[in-house]
Each structure stands twice: as C-alpha cells, then as structure tokens.
Scaffold this active site. Structure first.
Site, short mmCIF file in Angstrom:
data_model
loop_
_atom_site.label_atom_id
_atom_site.label_comp_id
_atom_site.label_asym_id
_atom_site.label_seq_id
_atom_site.Cartn_x
_atom_site.Cartn_y
_atom_site.Cartn_z
N GLU A 258 0.85 -1.19 0.00
CA GLU A 258 0.00 0.00 0.00
C GLU A 258 0.89 1.24 0.00
O GLU A 258 1.91 1.30 0.66
CB GLU A 258 -0.90 -0.01 1.23
CG GLU A 258 -1.87 1.18 1.29
CD GLU A 258 -2.78 1.15 2.51
OE1 GLU A 258 -3.87 1.73 2.44
OE2 GLU A 258 -2.39 0.56 3.54
N LYS B 186 -9.91 1.62 -2.62
CA LYS B 186 -10.16 1.15 -1.27
C LYS B 186 -11.62 1.41 -0.87
O LYS B 186 -12.08 2.55 -0.90
CB LYS B 186 -9.19 1.85 -0.31
CG LYS B 186 -9.14 1.28 1.10
CD LYS B 186 -8.03 1.98 1.86
CE LYS B 186 -7.75 1.37 3.21
NZ LYS B 186 -6.59 2.00 3.86
N CYS C 35 -5.73 -2.99 2.55
CA CYS C 35 -5.53 -2.77 3.99
C CYS C 35 -6.80 -2.96 4.82
O CYS C 35 -7.19 -4.07 5.11
CB CYS C 35 -4.92 -1.38 4.21
SG CYS C 35 -4.11 -1.21 5.83
#
Length: 286
Positions: free
Chosen positions: A50, A119, A160
């Site tokens: 990331e 995301k 994440c």
C-alpha cells in the site's frame, strides 16, 4: 490430471516489502528493481505494498496524488511487461474529478491494465492513547469489487482496512477467487494485535490463499508501518512471512492443495443458505 493441468495448478507468488521514502522517483525505481528481482526467482504474480510511491498519511495524499493512467501506473505497466508477470501495484493516492482515492492498479504480462481497485473501507479509527487516523479527512471510498483472472486462478483485491470486513472476502470466494491479495500498512498498534490474525481468519473462513504486502518499517516516519508481509494457506497456516526490513517473500501457491482442503472440509456445500446469506448489490469490476 494432465501434465499441463498439474503445471497450471501451481505458481509462485512474490510479495514485495519495500522501503518507501519521500522522493517519488526513488520509490518508483526501487519498485521496478524489486519486481525484476521477484520475476527472476520465477514469480508469476507480484504484489507491491500500500502507498508504495509515497509516504502514508493524510498530509501526503494530495501532494503525491496522480491521475491513472499517470507516472506511477506507467512504471507498473512497463515493469509487468518487461518481466512478463501479473503485477498487483500496491496502491497510490489517485486524483480523479477533484476527489482523492487510495487505488490499486493491476497489470497483466502484456503491460495492459486489468483493473483498478479503490479502497472500499476508509481507515477511520480512534484507539485512545495509541492511534487516531482518519482517511476520510482527505480520501473518498471506492464502490466496486475487484476480481481478475490469471491462467492459474481468479484473484480478489482489497486494500488494507478492507481485510477487516469478512463479507468482502466471502463474496470474493463465492465469485470463484482462490487467492485474495491485500496491499496494507497496518501500524504499530493494530499490526501486532490483528495483522496475522485477520489474514489467517480470512484464509480459513473461505479456504483460500491470502497475501498481504506492507511497506518496510521506517521508525522515522510519521506513520510507522508494522511490516511483516505474509502469505497464508487455506488451512490457515502462515507459509511465508517477512520481518520489518525491506525484503521479498515467496510462496508457491498450490491450487490442488486448495481443492483437497475444500473436499476434506466442504463448508461451501454445507452453508445453510435457507437461514442466512451474504449477497452483493454490485457486480465486480474487471
């Protein structure tokens, strides 16, 4: 099983845990070199961390943001083509229409972009006395699933904080994914507590391989990443794990082993869908 099928049922995955500094050009050149190194070890799929092209933090996202396609995605495209790998390009801050996103691009061995994952779940947490972080102060969430095909298997992509949401992993599994990849940058509070636990849980619940790529730890950074990039198998076992430093870890993904696990413990066919279900309201992007 034919010889070709046997060959295609196994492939090498490389997870790159790289140092990320303040100079974008240096980050890009380092990523390119590490992808080449991973390919040289026989890797067919390579995963970057990331925010691999910029420091992680709400104060950096706007400064380092770019359009996609742009400088960083061009480097990823060239690296994928030069090394003939499927390249999951970690994530970068993306600017689009006046909004910022935390976005992961995936490129095929021909250098063409296969998909872009934004995301979905923004990292807004507040652990008193330890860490407060609010991605939503600067970022907007993505609104689509991201799945891509390889000659080996179908792969689901999250970033994440997405890993904390079991429903996403379950939907990816139900869409046929056998490998889930999560570029991520857990911190020194959540990392030791939850990083490995979440990966093992997602792998075990869905009988899939799970791989995570973190930036290497930099104690001088404003946000200190935990590191410990990991690959977990469908039995819930950690089969490859990094420390805190810059490194590449490798795992040989065995899809026949995965099939055997699913046959031995057939949870997919045993689900009580007359009592419960997890359903998507949007189609996966590809």
């Amino acid at each position: 099983m034919t010889t070709v099928t046997k060959i295609m049922s196994k492939f090498r995955l490389a997870v790159v845990q790289m140092r990320v500094g303040a100079v974008k050009a240096d980050n890009l050149s380092r990523a390119r070199r590490l992808v080449q190194e991973a390919a040289g070890q026989g890797s067919k799929v390579v995963l970057l961390p990331e925010c691999f092209n910029s420091p992680y933090g709400t104060g950096f996202f706007s400064t380092y943001s770019e359009k996609i396609p742009g400088e960083s995605s061009q480097v990823l495209s060239e690296a994928a083509k030069e090394n003939e790998v499927y390249l999951v390009g970690g994530s970068i801050p993306e600017e689009d229409g006046g909004k910022l996103y935390n976005s992961c691009t995936v490129f095929g061995p021909d250098g063409k972009m296969i998909l872009k994952h934004r995301k979905i779940h923004l990292f807004d947490i507040d652990v008193p006395g330890k860490i407060r972080f609010q991605e939503s102060e600067t970022l907007s969430p993505g609104n689509s699933f991201s799945v891509f095909d390889t000659p080996f298997c179908k792969v689901g992509v999250g970033i994440c904080y997405d890993i904390r949401f079991a429903e996403l992993a379950q939907l990816y599994s139900r869409k046929g994914c056998q490998l889930l990849v999560y570029p991520g940058a857990f911190n020194m509070t959540t990392g030791p507590a939850h990083w490995e636990l979440l990966q093992r849980g997602r792998a075990l619940d869905n009988q899939v391989y799970v791989a995570t790529a973190s930036p290497a730890r930099d104690e001088t950074a404003s946000y200190v990443a935990w590191g410990h990039s990991t690959v977990v198998n469908p039995w819930g076992e950690v089969i490859s794990k990094a420390g805190a430093e810059e490194t590449i870890i490798y795992a040989d993904i065995d899809l026949q082993y995965l099939a055997d696990i699913r046959q031995q413990i057939p949870i997919t066919s045993q689900r009580r869908e007359d009592l419960y279900t997890v359903a998507s309201v949007q189609k996966a992007s590809s």
